[in-house]
Design a protein around this motif. Sequence first.
Motif, PDB file in Angstrom:
ATOM      1  N   ILE A   1      48.158  16.845  19.204  1.00  0.00           N
ATOM      2  CA  ILE A   1      49.405  17.009  18.452  1.00  0.00           C
ATOM      3  C   ILE A   1      49.661  18.481  18.094  1.00  0.00           C
ATOM      4  N   GLY A   2      48.584  19.236  17.865  1.00  0.00           N
ATOM      5  CA  GLY A   2      48.762  20.654  17.555  1.00  0.00           C
ATOM      6  C   GLY A   2      49.437  21.400  18.684  1.00  0.00           C
ATOM      7  N   LYS A   3      49.050  21.084  19.922  1.00  0.00           N
ATOM      8  CA  LYS A   3      49.644  21.731  21.083  1.00  0.00           C
ATOM      9  C   LYS A   3      51.119  21.366  21.218  1.00  0.00           C
ATOM     10  N   GLN A   4      51.462  20.127  20.851  1.00  0.00           N
ATOM     11  CA  GLN A   4      52.852  19.693  20.969  1.00  0.00           C
ATOM     12  C   GLN A   4      53.743  20.428  19.972  1.00  0.00           C
ATOM     13  N   ILE A   5      53.227  20.636  18.760  1.00  0.00           N
ATOM     14  CA  ILE A   5      53.979  21.398  17.758  1.00  0.00           C
ATOM     15  C   ILE A   5      54.081  22.857  18.185  1.00  0.00           C
ATOM     16  N   GLU A   6      52.964  23.382  18.690  1.00  0.00           N
ATOM     17  CA  GLU A   6      52.909  24.787  19.079  1.00  0.00           C
ATOM     18  C   GLU A   6      53.880  25.097  20.224  1.00  0.00           C
ATOM     19  N   GLU A   7      54.055  24.165  21.127  1.00  0.00           N
ATOM     20  CA  GLU A   7      55.004  24.354  22.230  1.00  0.00           C
ATOM     21  C   GLU A   7      56.410  24.609  21.702  1.00  0.00           C
ATOM     22  N   ALA A   8      56.787  23.829  20.682  1.00  0.00           N
ATOM     23  CA  ALA A   8      58.124  24.002  20.094  1.00  0.00           C
ATOM     24  C   ALA A   8      58.251  25.366  19.421  1.00  0.00           C
TER      25      ALA A   8
ATOM     26  N   LEU B   1      58.603  28.047  22.140  1.00  0.00           N
ATOM     27  CA  LEU B   1      59.892  27.968  22.807  1.00  0.00           C
ATOM     28  C   LEU B   1      61.042  28.448  21.940  1.00  0.00           C
ATOM     29  N   HIS B   2      61.036  28.036  20.661  1.00  0.00           N
ATOM     30  CA  HIS B   2      62.208  28.287  19.819  1.00  0.00           C
ATOM     31  C   HIS B   2      62.038  29.417  18.813  1.00  0.00           C
ATOM     32  N   GLN B   3      60.798  29.752  18.439  1.00  0.00           N
ATOM     33  CA  GLN B   3      60.594  30.836  17.480  1.00  0.00           C
ATOM     34  C   GLN B   3      59.979  32.069  18.134  1.00  0.00           C
ATOM     35  N   GLU B   4      59.647  31.961  19.404  1.00  0.00           N
ATOM     36  CA  GLU B   4      59.150  33.087  20.195  1.00  0.00           C
ATOM     37  C   GLU B   4      57.891  33.710  19.603  1.00  0.00           C
ATOM     38  N   LEU B   5      57.054  32.872  19.010  1.00  0.00           N
ATOM     39  CA  LEU B   5      55.731  33.309  18.552  1.00  0.00           C
ATOM     40  C   LEU B   5      54.712  32.901  19.601  1.00  0.00           C
ATOM     41  N   ILE B   6      53.644  33.689  19.748  1.00  0.00           N
ATOM     42  CA  ILE B   6      52.597  33.362  20.718  1.00  0.00           C
ATOM     43  C   ILE B   6      51.228  33.582  20.101  1.00  0.00           C
ATOM     44  N   GLY B   7      50.206  33.043  20.782  1.00  0.00           N
ATOM     45  CA  GLY B   7      48.829  33.290  20.388  1.00  0.00           C
ATOM     46  C   GLY B   7      48.499  32.858  18.975  1.00  0.00           C
ATOM     47  N   LYS B   8      47.821  33.747  18.249  1.00  0.00           N
ATOM     48  CA  LYS B   8      47.344  33.432  16.908  1.00  0.00           C
ATOM     49  C   LYS B   8      48.503  33.134  15.958  1.00  0.00           C
ATOM     50  N   GLU B   9      49.611  33.854  16.119  1.00  0.00           N
ATOM     51  CA  GLU B   9      50.757  33.636  15.231  1.00  0.00           C
ATOM     52  C   GLU B   9      51.306  32.215  15.390  1.00  0.00           C
ATOM     53  N   ALA B  10      51.412  31.752  16.623  1.00  0.00           N
ATOM     54  CA  ALA B  10      51.902  30.402  16.878  1.00  0.00           C
ATOM     55  C   ALA B  10      50.930  29.363  16.335  1.00  0.00           C
ATOM     56  N   TYR B  11      49.631  29.628  16.505  1.00  0.00           N
ATOM     57  CA  TYR B  11      48.605  28.715  15.995  1.00  0.00           C
ATOM     58  C   TYR B  11      48.667  28.610  14.478  1.00  0.00           C
ATOM     59  N   GLU B  12      48.742  29.765  13.802  1.00  0.00           N
ATOM     60  CA  GLU B  12      48.800  29.768  12.334  1.00  0.00           C
ATOM     61  C   GLU B  12      50.070  29.082  11.833  1.00  0.00           C
TER      62      GLU B  12
END
Length: 353
Positions: A116-123, A126-137
């Motif tokens: 489920i974490g990966k599914q949230i992170e994908e969004a 895609l939409h907030q243009e965050l990657i890596g650690k920022e997207a994870y946090e």
Amino acid sequence: MITEESKKPILSIENLVIKFKLHGRILTAIRGISLDLYKGESLAIVGESGSGKSVLVKSIIGLLDNNGYIDKGSIYYNDEDIATYKIEKDWLKIRGKEIAMVTQDPMTSLNPLKPIGKQIEEAIVLHQELIGKEAYEKTLQLLKDVGIHDVERRYKQYPHEFSGGMRQRIVIAIAIACNPKILICDEPTTALDVTIQAQILQLLKNLQEKYMLTTIFITHDLGVVAKVADRLAVMYAGEVIEFGKSDEIFFDSKHPYTWALLSSLPQLGVKGEELFSIKGTPPNLFKEIKGDAFAPRNPYALKIDYEQNPPFFKVSETHYAKTWLLHPKAPKVEPPENLKAFFEEGRRFANEG
């Protein structure tokens, strides 16, 4: 809540007509609806199953079934008529990023083969243009915001490892991860028990404030939205037949169909007696409807109800109802006895508050 700065609608529906082609026949699911949505408000759209609630909101996000189409009318968002969109590329400009949706069955929205974490992170990516650690946090923060604990461990788990209520929270997290302006909640608590329903509704209310969302609730149960909606629009047979502030609809409603919906609330039942139910069935939307669609089921119907569809009559600056009973020449009709005490108690409570 609506503020003085948000008088202009964020979304405006004008004379919308939606039809479906079924087995060589045409069904008119939405029949000339006009409705405004204001920034920061929570609007609930209520009515029986089949009244057109879900069709209406799906048209806002470009998710009508392949055999459905907008026949007439406009849907203005950001001063653009999105009802004119014809291809998926157009809808992708606003779906998720501008307008997101939470459905009633979270399992159809979640990938059972992906954590489920990966599914949230994908969004988020895609939409907030965050990657890596920022997207994870950001993902962990969203999980916390929707009431999920031990987020690092939960991030790695799959949908089947969560309860129905928790899965709905995850779907809400994915919708908010898109950073939308408008969040549509289509019967988001239908599959949940009463206790969990209340928790999810309170969660949505909290998230609306934190993320400055404008929300649309779709439900067949007036009781569900009593504490979360600023305004209510009541639908019947593809039309909005009454709309106003929540207190106006709950404690000063004017349309006999709204009275019938309120009478169906369990808290208005009498011990030892059957709960109220609306007699008859909704009209056949394959056929042209003459007069007021509710007339055959309406114990207060006038002769004119069978001949002419009523216009909206103004009850207050914010309250309108589509019933001939509000015509100056109509006979005076009181609401059902079981609602009179309910109305009086509600008005007294509102005045004391």
